[in-house]
Design a protein around this motif. Structure first.
Motif, mmCIF file in Angstrom:
data_model
loop_
_atom_site.group_PDB
_atom_site.id
_atom_site.type_symbol
_atom_site.label_atom_id
_atom_site.label_comp_id
_atom_site.label_asym_id
_atom_site.label_seq_id
_atom_site.Cartn_x
_atom_site.Cartn_y
_atom_site.Cartn_z
ATOM 1 N N ARG A 1 0.361 2.244 18.375
ATOM 2 C CA ARG A 1 0.228 3.104 17.201
ATOM 3 C C ARG A 1 1.403 2.859 16.240
ATOM 4 O O ARG A 1 2.531 2.657 16.670
ATOM 5 C CB ARG A 1 0.197 4.576 17.609
ATOM 6 N N VAL A 2 1.092 2.925 14.963
ATOM 7 C CA VAL A 2 2.111 2.704 13.938
ATOM 8 C C VAL A 2 2.066 3.857 12.948
ATOM 9 O O VAL A 2 0.987 4.215 12.442
ATOM 10 C CB VAL A 2 1.886 1.368 13.199
ATOM 11 N N SER A 3 3.223 4.449 12.677
ATOM 12 C CA SER A 3 3.292 5.519 11.687
ATOM 13 C C SER A 3 3.103 4.941 10.288
ATOM 14 O O SER A 3 3.594 3.851 9.979
ATOM 15 C CB SER A 3 4.652 6.213 11.780
ATOM 16 N N PRO A 4 2.397 5.661 9.412
ATOM 17 C CA PRO A 4 2.249 5.189 8.024
ATOM 18 C C PRO A 4 3.589 4.969 7.328
ATOM 19 O O PRO A 4 3.692 4.149 6.419
ATOM 20 C CB PRO A 4 1.452 6.316 7.347
ATOM 21 N N LEU A 5 4.614 5.699 7.759
ATOM 22 C CA LEU A 5 5.943 5.555 7.150
ATOM 23 C C LEU A 5 6.677 4.314 7.633
ATOM 24 O O LEU A 5 7.756 3.994 7.116
ATOM 25 C CB LEU A 5 6.791 6.794 7.435
ATOM 26 N N ASP A 6 6.105 3.602 8.613
ATOM 27 C CA ASP A 6 6.742 2.384 9.118
ATOM 28 C C ASP A 6 6.092 1.124 8.551
ATOM 29 O O ASP A 6 6.502 0.005 8.890
ATOM 30 C CB ASP A 6 6.680 2.334 10.642
ATOM 31 N N LEU A 7 5.069 1.279 7.698
ATOM 32 C CA LEU A 7 4.440 0.108 7.095
ATOM 33 C C LEU A 7 5.474 -0.655 6.261
ATOM 34 O O LEU A 7 6.323 -0.058 5.591
ATOM 35 C CB LEU A 7 3.263 0.527 6.215
ATOM 36 N N GLY A 8 5.366 -1.963 6.295
ATOM 37 C CA GLY A 8 6.343 -2.805 5.610
ATOM 38 C C GLY A 8 7.473 -3.263 6.508
ATOM 39 O O GLY A 8 8.253 -4.129 6.132
ATOM 40 N N ALA A 9 7.558 -2.676 7.716
ATOM 41 C CA ALA A 9 8.633 -3.046 8.635
ATOM 42 C C ALA A 9 8.414 -4.455 9.171
ATOM 43 O O ALA A 9 7.269 -4.876 9.389
ATOM 44 C CB ALA A 9 8.697 -2.061 9.796
ATOM 45 N N PRO A 10 9.484 -5.198 9.410
ATOM 46 C CA PRO A 10 9.330 -6.512 10.024
ATOM 47 C C PRO A 10 9.010 -6.380 11.513
ATOM 48 O O PRO A 10 9.440 -5.438 12.173
ATOM 49 C CB PRO A 10 10.697 -7.161 9.808
ATOM 50 N N SER B 1 0.796 -1.231 0.000
ATOM 51 C CA SER B 1 0.000 0.000 0.000
ATOM 52 C C SER B 1 0.831 1.285 0.000
ATOM 53 O O SER B 1 0.433 2.266 -0.639
ATOM 54 C CB SER B 1 -0.961 -0.002 1.190
ATOM 55 N N PRO B 2 1.999 1.368 0.684
ATOM 56 C CA PRO B 2 2.741 2.641 0.653
ATOM 57 C C PRO B 2 3.417 2.939 -0.672
ATOM 58 O O PRO B 2 3.829 4.080 -0.913
ATOM 59 C CB PRO B 2 3.794 2.463 1.760
ATOM 60 N N LEU B 3 3.541 1.930 -1.550
ATOM 61 C CA LEU B 3 4.328 2.122 -2.769
ATOM 62 C C LEU B 3 3.631 3.005 -3.780
ATOM 63 O O LEU B 3 4.284 3.673 -4.583
ATOM 64 C CB LEU B 3 4.664 0.763 -3.388
#
Length: 409
Positions: free
Chosen positions: A227-236, A128-130
């Motif tokens: 909470r998770v930042s949108p910029l951290d999506l995809g992180a393991p 999704s972030p790509l």
């Protein structure tokens, strides 16, 4: 009168005898007293003075000051001290795991994070972030950036596999076999700030059903309590051992009678395994190209691959390799120190290196040895460079660190 004189003489004689006797007695006692006094002084004197007077220094003073400083410390240490020394030498688990986390960017702007597959180099991340377009780069742990292309994706679980087009970064992550949702779990994920990746604690609540892409149900998705930042999506998401238990993605939490709520979730290892098993064989890094044709050659002093043709504008031509007949052509003996005795062995040796790498070749030409360095590139014809590779996989934990057949089941 005579009697008085006799008495006086006797008295004088006795006095004189007493006067003479006292110094004699003192003369006999004096050495003992003086020695006792000197002994007392010697006991209080510093070791150096005792040594000058012929005394024996204490055992702890047998070595000089400099020698005592140079003497080694007691090597006997308990297991606790050795464990502390080892902990100081080895970086923390999260620091080691961070070496396998990449920052996904487009035009220098951070889009999200990704996990490098150990020993593979491809990057597992969230789709999704790509966004649209493919002008993506991955910033690796050493600060270098490589161009990556989307090789495979899954809209439902919000997963994507990015394929580097140059270089090969193998310091990746492995899969965990432990259930991350347990009371004693110490779970962490990663966040990026100022181009640096750092581990952050993460709370996992439970496994639950969420909605993924195309409104498909995500069975067994991991619900987050942080909470998770949108910029951290995809992180393991990693466990206590630094192994991957999930990847952060974006989904939707259903609400009865209301629109679903967008949420971040963890795509579990089961979903990741299913995704990686469907990666097409073409989703691999472009094969490195040397640009020669050759045949097996056995010279009196060595065996290797004699160059018959050097392709124009190839890495081999840039390195001035010579092809042609036996008298004028080069014979390739080794690639980066690895002997090659056939064209097949030469191709395998080149394939172990990535595009953009500088690789030394050992040559024999005109009876003389020489070494040249070639800068590998992709073949001009993609079809010529395409090779079949095994499907991508996130290796499971094992003593050898290698993937096993059990993982693929």
């Amino acid at each position: 009168m005579k009697r008085w004189r006799r008495s006086l003489a006797l008295a004088l004689a006795a006095s004189l005898a007493g006067a003479l006797a006292s110094p004699a007695a003192l003369a006999q006692d004096a050495p003992d007293d003086e020695q006792a006094q000197e002994d007392a002084e010697d006991e209080a004197a510093p070791p150096a003075r005792k040594a000058r007077k012929g005394g024996v220094l204490p055992a702890r003073a047998d070595v000089g000051v400099k020698e005592r400083k140079a003497a080694p410390a007691d090597p006997k240490r308990g297991p606790a001290e050795k464990d502390k020394d080892r902990d100081k030498a080895e970086p923390p688990v999260e620091e080691r795991a961070a070496r396998g986390v990449a920052i996904i960017e487009r035009g220098g702007q951070v889009l999200g994070l990704g996990a490098v597959l150990a020993g593979d180099g491809r990057v597992l991340t969230a789709l999704s972030p790509l966004g649209a377009g493919n002008d993506l780069t991955a910033r690796l742990a050493d600060g270098t950036t490589v161009r990556v292309k989307l090789g495979h994706h899954d809209r439902v679980w919000d997963l994507a596999l990015l394929v580097p087009q140059t270089g090969r970064w193998t310091e990746g992550l492995t899969a965990s076999s432990r259930d991350p949702v347990r009371p004693d779990a110490q779970i962490r994920s990663f966040s990026a700030a100022r181009g640096k990746v750092a581990a952050v604690p993460l709370v996992l609540r439970s496994h639950r059903t969420l909605l993924g892409g195309d409104d498909r149900q995500l069975e067994g998705a991991i619900e987050l309590g942080s909470r998770v930042s949108p910029l951290d999506l995809g992180a393991p998401i990693i466990d206590e051992d630094g192994r991957v238990v999930a990847v952060l993605g974006r989904g939707c939490a259903p609400n009865e009678g209301k629109p679903c709520t967008p949420v971040a979730f963890g795509a579990p290892i089961g979903a990741i395994r299913g995704f990686l098993r469907t990666v097409p064989p073409t989703a691999v890094q472009p094969a490195a190209w040397l640009g020669i044709q050759g045949v097996t050659e056995a010279a009196p002093v060595a065996k290797g691959v004699r160059v018959t043709v050097v392709h124009p504008e190839s890495p081999a031509e840039e390195a001035r390799l010579k092809g042609g007949d036996r008298a004028t052509s080069d014979m390739i003996l080794a690639v980066d120190g690895v002997p090659v005795t056939s064209p097949e062995a030469l191709a395998d040796a080149i394939r172990t290196h990535a595009i953009g790498e500088k690789v030394p070749l050992t040559l024999l030409s005109g009876g003389k040895y020489r070494q040249v360095t070639v800068l590998l590139r992709a073949a001009p014809d993609p079809k010529a460079a395409a090779t079949k590779q095994p499907a991508a996989e996130l290796p499971p934990p094992s003593s050898s660190g290698r993937a096993t057949e059990e993982y693929r089941k």
